[in-house]
Design a protein around this motif. Structure first.
Motif, mmCIF file in Angstrom:
data_model
loop_
_atom_site.group_PDB
_atom_site.id
_atom_site.type_symbol
_atom_site.label_atom_id
_atom_site.label_comp_id
_atom_site.label_asym_id
_atom_site.label_seq_id
_atom_site.Cartn_x
_atom_site.Cartn_y
_atom_site.Cartn_z
ATOM 1 N N HIS A 269 44.954 41.122 38.988
ATOM 2 C CA HIS A 269 44.029 41.491 40.061
ATOM 3 C C HIS A 269 43.291 42.782 39.706
ATOM 4 N N ARG A 270 44.027 43.775 39.236
ATOM 5 C CA ARG A 270 43.402 45.042 38.865
ATOM 6 C C ARG A 270 42.422 44.855 37.712
ATOM 7 N N LYS A 271 42.827 44.073 36.713
ATOM 8 C CA LYS A 271 41.943 43.831 35.576
ATOM 9 C C LYS A 271 40.666 43.131 36.017
ATOM 10 N N LEU A 272 40.802 42.154 36.913
ATOM 11 C CA LEU A 272 39.645 41.400 37.379
ATOM 12 C C LEU A 272 38.693 42.297 38.163
ATOM 13 N N VAL A 273 39.239 43.129 39.055
ATOM 14 C CA VAL A 273 38.399 44.043 39.852
ATOM 15 C C VAL A 273 37.646 45.001 38.948
#
Length: 356
Positions: A269-273
């Motif tokens: 999730h963090r990588k995608l954001v």
């Protein structure tokens, strides 16, 4: 709060929704599957990093470590395409994926795509006396794999799997269990059967992804757990060993797997954001459609060159080169100013996000 399958499923569901609305989702499928391929291969002891793979993935004469990672990614994507097109997870599919993993691999490839015909074992050396685990004999593999297929896909005549062999007080997770718990069991059972002479570990981790897709937990191969398993490799092996024998400890293994999935959902999730923020920031600085296309392309191929971009995007080499140079001038990507021919362009900001 204790972790449970519902909580992690909800996280993955939100992640799926965000992924489906991301401007870089399709590009990231490629690079995240490459990252998974690296991490799963590293669990087996192959000394190759994600940066190595990104840098060398287009080499014409790759070293064997790169070949192994390439094979994994190819098998992963091939398996996903089969599942997406309606093929179930089966012994036939598993054998075909094993054949892909074995292309140009170390050691003998004579048993490529075939269940083993001899006894194997897991241990520190070549002495079966020192084995930490001895799987079932070869003559039982077909029976055990058929049972695993029934667990994955349900019985062809909708008959429930038998539980009369279980003792009172045993855990009962049947074929209709929560998808994440079921995936944990499938992986552990496949690793315990150990049906091939080699590549059981990597193939078993591909099955994690394929079952999550088949169960519709995710619709694209973007959720991978090998990065978390690699971080705790000794514990991962210990938990798998714990479900074997006459007193299997399924609770600890399933909890370990759910915790790994929980951490991985937060990480992805963090990588995608951050990747989407980077993409939008870069697109705002692009002046032409060619620049925009090339900029987004670097999210699937962070270390690239004009020839590759030209081929992948079906644009002229000059258009590709001009767009890459313009992006470099804007400091969105980096190129070595000293190199004049076959210049490489690197999206270091994306690599930093993916490696963190």
């Amino acid at each position: 709060m204790p972790i449970n399958g519902s909580k992690v499923n909800n996280k993955i569901g939100r992640l799926e929704e965000k992924f489906n609305h991301s401007i870089v989702s399709q590009a990231l499928v490629q690079i995240l599957s490459l990252s998974e391929s690296v991490e799963s291969t590293r669990i087996e002891g192959t000394q190759v990093t994600f940066t190595d793979m990104v840098e060398e993935q287009n080499e014409k004469n790759p070293r064997w470590e790169i070949i192994e990672v390439r094979n994994y990614q190819q098998a992963l994507i091939e398996g996903y395409e089969r599942i997406k097109n309606g093929y179930p997870i089966s012994s036939r599919l598993i054998k075909e994926l094993h054949e892909i993993l074995m292309i140009g691999a170390r050691g003998s490839t004579q048993a490529s795509g075939q269940f083993r015909k001899i006894q194997n074992f897991i241990g520190p050396n070549n002495r079966i006396e020192d084995a930490s685990y001895i799987p079932i004999s070869a003559d039982k593999i077909d029976e055990y794999m058929q049972n695993l297929e029934y667990f994955i896909n349900l019985h062809p005549y909708n008959e429930p799997l038998p539980i009369n062999h279980l003792k009172n007080g045993d855990y009962i997770f049947n074929e209709n269990s929560d998808p994440l718990i079921k995936t944990a069991i499938i992986h552990a059972q496949f690793e315990s059967i150990h049906p091939f002479l080699d590549e059981n570990g990597r193939l078993g981790r591909i099955l994690i992804v394929l079952n999550l897709v088949q169960s519709k937990t995710v619709t694209h191969p973007f959720f991978f757990v090998s990065e978390e398993l690699e971080k705790e490799r000794p514990r991962y092996y210990d938990m798998l060993n714990g479900v074997r024998g006459s007193n299997p400890n399924w609770a600890d293994w399933i909890l370990f797997f759910l915790n790994a999935c929980n951490r991985m959902s937060d990480r992805i999730h963090r990588k995608l954001v951050e990747a989407e923020q980077l993409a939008k920031s870069g697109l705002a600085q692009c002046n032409t459609e060619s620049e925009k296309k090339v900029w987004v392309y670097t999210f699937s191929d962070p270390f690239t060159n004009a020839a590759t971009v030209s081929n992948k995007l079906r644009i002229s080499p000059n258009t590709a080169r001009n767009a890459l140079n313009s992006l470099a001038e804007k400091k969105l990507i980096y190129s070595d100013t000293e190199v004049k021919r076959n210049k490489k362009y690197r999206n270091y900001d994306l690599m930093r996000i993916l490696r963190d």
